[in-house]
Design an enzyme around this catalytic site. Structure first.
Site, PDB file in Angstrom:
ATOM      1  N   GLU A 113      12.107 -43.968 -39.387  1.00  9.38           N
ATOM      2  CA  GLU A 113      10.789 -43.846 -40.027  1.00  9.38           C
ATOM      3  C   GLU A 113      10.987 -43.448 -41.493  1.00  9.38           C
ATOM      4  O   GLU A 113      11.840 -42.615 -41.804  1.00  9.38           O
ATOM      5  CB  GLU A 113       9.977 -42.757 -39.310  1.00  9.38           C
ATOM      6  CG  GLU A 113       8.580 -42.577 -39.860  1.00  9.38           C
ATOM      7  CD  GLU A 113       7.838 -41.393 -39.222  1.00  9.38           C
ATOM      8  OE1 GLU A 113       8.495 -40.441 -38.760  1.00  9.38           O
ATOM      9  OE2 GLU A 113       6.599 -41.439 -39.202  1.00  9.38           O
ATOM     10  N   LYS A 140       1.404 -46.493 -36.443  1.00 18.09           N
ATOM     11  CA  LYS A 140       1.527 -45.133 -35.886  1.00 18.09           C
ATOM     12  C   LYS A 140       0.152 -44.528 -35.622  1.00 18.09           C
ATOM     13  O   LYS A 140      -0.720 -44.542 -36.484  1.00 18.09           O
ATOM     14  CB  LYS A 140       2.320 -44.256 -36.846  1.00 18.09           C
ATOM     15  CG  LYS A 140       2.607 -42.848 -36.336  1.00 18.09           C
ATOM     16  CD  LYS A 140       3.418 -42.066 -37.376  1.00 18.09           C
ATOM     17  CE  LYS A 140       3.783 -40.675 -36.913  1.00 18.09           C
ATOM     18  NZ  LYS A 140       4.483 -39.931 -37.985  1.00 18.09           N
ATOM     19  N   CYS A 154       7.879 -41.305 -34.070  1.00 18.63           N
ATOM     20  CA  CYS A 154       7.957 -39.862 -34.324  1.00 18.63           C
ATOM     21  C   CYS A 154       6.996 -39.024 -33.479  1.00 18.63           C
ATOM     22  O   CYS A 154       7.145 -38.918 -32.276  1.00 18.63           O
ATOM     23  CB  CYS A 154       7.774 -39.592 -35.808  1.00 18.63           C
ATOM     24  SG  CYS A 154       8.494 -38.004 -36.322  1.00 18.63           S
TER      25      CYS A 154
END
Ligand SMILES: *[C@@H]1O[C@H](CO)[C@@H](O)[C@H](O)[C@H]1NC(C)=O
Ligand SMILES: *[C@@H]1O[C@H](CO)[C@@H](O)[C@H](O)[C@H]1NC(C)=O
Ligand SMILES: *[C@@H]1O[C@H](CO)[C@@H](O)[C@H](O)[C@H]1NC(C)=O
Ligand SMILES: *[C@@H]1O[C@H](CO)[C@@H](O)[C@H](O)[C@H]1NC(C)=O
Ligand SMILES: *[C@@H]1O[C@H](CO)[C@@H](O)[C@H](O)[C@H]1NC(C)=O
Length: 489
Positions: free
Chosen positions: A77, A176, A209
């Site tokens: 990321e 995300k 994440c």
């Protein structure tokens, strides 16, 4: 697999798209080159220059991985432009990334959509090296004032993972959903996206994440969509005792019964390090390096369908607890904090013994024997059942055995990186009211414990003989009750 067998499997795969039982995965931990901090946007050319410097390094990793036979490589990321941005200063780094259904190989057709220099270069890395390439870039989508949620500047910015297959074709795009604190440059998509793609080596799912702490989309990919392997770009700040990257990510793979290929950024000043190619039964290989700022490539073989392996079995996490009438022990308990959560602890007083402790209706049980006890070290057994509310809200049930930072009991639960006490054995179980439990074992100096523990079908996290030669930092059953999260729908 020897070289000849590997070559044969590649030939079979290339000639007939035949399914592979195993495949080779790579992940690159990258020390990102960040742009200068600025409040005014740089030019597109300056943004491209910076992104190309990062992609020069990623491309070397892609080539090396491909030369060593890898089928897929995951990069971190923020691995191409870093994270020091406002909403305005990220603009020159963004590209419009189309839906993969358009069937596009940017490397062969770079001008089909708007400026796509970054997408084209990534696609060429995949195509030129015949390898799946996973990267994280920024997507922008113009929106209309008729859309009430359209931001004032007329566009959505998304933190986006992209996947190019070995012909360079865009096969997956994921925005995300669970943004972390401070990601002010990006928007949250209206709904969590479930992104999967099929390969000759199994069904893949993707998230980024902080997503890993939540049901949507992370757990849903496994439970509702049956993926075999998760690809996981991250920029993860390590938090002891329970949330260092290698520790938590390997535990998630084990608890969910999937492979997880994690790619972290590398920046020791922000405690960012920790990559791994994890599977339900293995925590190796992994990388953790707080010594210097070097990037690192990991390569390893995985089963394409880990839940079909003969060694895989589902775990009933509360079975041992419900079959054994466990009453809270008479031991003295006290409260302490782990990452702002109020635990109930009891101190280990003898060389061996058993403890049961509870919070609310949730109880944890420990059975242990210490081999070599450093008298300057204190260990406690702890239980937590409650909503975590700092840096995100999520409901936890946790049983944990850990070393305190000092002999002062008020230090129990604070970050500690080294130990010298060795356990001969331990076994931990809990009366979990969730089937989402992640087993963690961490050794001194933040090492994982390959082949030193197992989880039985009845939910006991139990050491194996190898544990007795390594000082223990912590052993934990980290449970998530998604249905009690404030955001659960
Ligand atoms: C890929 O190969 C083409 C043609 O051989 C070359 O022009 C291009 O620079 C290569 N790109 C990458 C990213 O390796
Ligand atoms: C904005 O709305 C107009 C009229 O409805 C439409 O033609 C146009 O495609 C929309 N633009 C975007 C970016 O959605
Ligand atoms: C950085 O540290 C790692 C792990 O300790 C080591 O393998 C590597 O050689 C070091 N690199 C440099 C350039 O010192
Ligand atoms: C995995 O196992 C399931 C159940 O036994 C079976 O239906 C499926 O075909 C297997 N998949 C592969 C790819 O072997
Ligand atoms: C333990 O630590 C607390 C908090 O730092 C402190 O107030 C206390 O005096 C310490 N106790 C001892 C015995 O050192």
């Amino acid at each position: 697999m020897d070289a000849a067998a590997f070559l044969l499997s590649v030939l079979l795969w290339a000639s007939s798209c035949q399914a592979l039982d195993k495949f080779i995965a790579a992940t690159y931990e990258h020390a990102v080159i960040h742009p200068e901090e600025t409040t005014t946007p740089v030019t597109r050319q300056a943004a491209l220059d910076l992104m190309n410097k990062n992609m020069d390094i990623l491309e070397e990793a892609v080539k090396t991985a491909a030369q060593q036979g890898a089928h897929i490589i995951v990069t971190p990321e923020d691995g191409i432009y870093g994270w020091r941005f406002t909403r305005e200063t990220i603009y020159p780094y963004l590209e419009d990334i189309p839906d993969p259904s358009v069937d596009w190989i940017p490397c062969s057709d770079p001008n089909r959509y708007g400026p796509a220099d970054v997408q084209t270069r990534l696609s060429c890395m995949a195509k030129n090296n015949s390898i799946y390439v996973v990267a994280n870039i920024g997507d922008k989508k113009l929106c209309n004032k008729s859309d009430k949620e359209c931001p004032a500047d007329g566009q959505y910015n998304y933190n986006t993972a992209v996947v190019y297959d070995s012909s360079g074709k865009l096969v997956a795009r994921y925005h995300k959903y669970n943004l972390f604190l401070g990601e002010v440059q990006f928007n949250v998509p209206k709904e969590p996206e479930i992104v999967t793609f099929d390969t000759p080596f199994g069904k893949f799912g993707i998230f980024i994440c902080f997503d890993i702490l939540f049901y949507y989309p992370a757990a849903a990919l496994v439970v509702d969509h049956n993926v075999d392997t998760i690809i996981f770009p991250t920029a993860w700040m390590n938090v002891l005792p329970h949330l260092t990257a290698i520790e938590f990510h390997s535990a998630w793979a084990m608890g969910m019964g999937v492979n997880l290929i994690s790619a972290n950024t590398h920046k020791t000043s922000m405690r960012m390090t920790g990559n791994g190619i994890f599977s339900p039964d293995k925590v190796v290989p992994y990388y953790y390096n707080m010594q210097n700022e070097s990037g690192h490539l990991l390569i390893s073989e995985l089963n394409s369908h880990p839940r079909n392996s003969s060694t895989y079995y589902p775990i009933t996490w509360n079975q041992y607890s419900s079959q054994n009438d466990i009453c809270p022990s008479e031991s003295q308990v006290f409260n302490g904090l782990i990452f702002h959560d109020k635990y109930t602890f009891t101190e280990l007083k003898e060389l061996h013994g058993e403890y049961s402790i509870c919070q609310n209706d949730f109880c944890c049980h420990l059975n242990y024997a210490i081999g070599e006890w450093d008298s300057d070290e204190v260990y406690v057994f702890g239980v937590f059942d409650g909503l975590h509310t700092v840096e995100g809200e999520y409901y936890l049930q946790i049983c944990t055995l850990l070393k305190c930072q000092s002999t002062n009991l008020t230090s129990c639960g604070e970050s500690v990186e080294s130990a010298s006490t060795k356990f001969d054995s331990f076994s931990i179980s809990g009366s979990f009211s969730t089937s989402f439990v992640f087993p963690e074992v961490l050794l001194t100096n933040v090492h994982l414990a390959p082949d030193m523990f197992q989880v039985f079908k009845d939910g006991r996290l139990t050491s194996k003989s190898g544990i007795s030669s390594h000082p223990l930092l912590s052993a934990t059953l980290f449970g998530r009750l998604y249905q009690k999260d404030p955001t659960s729908k």
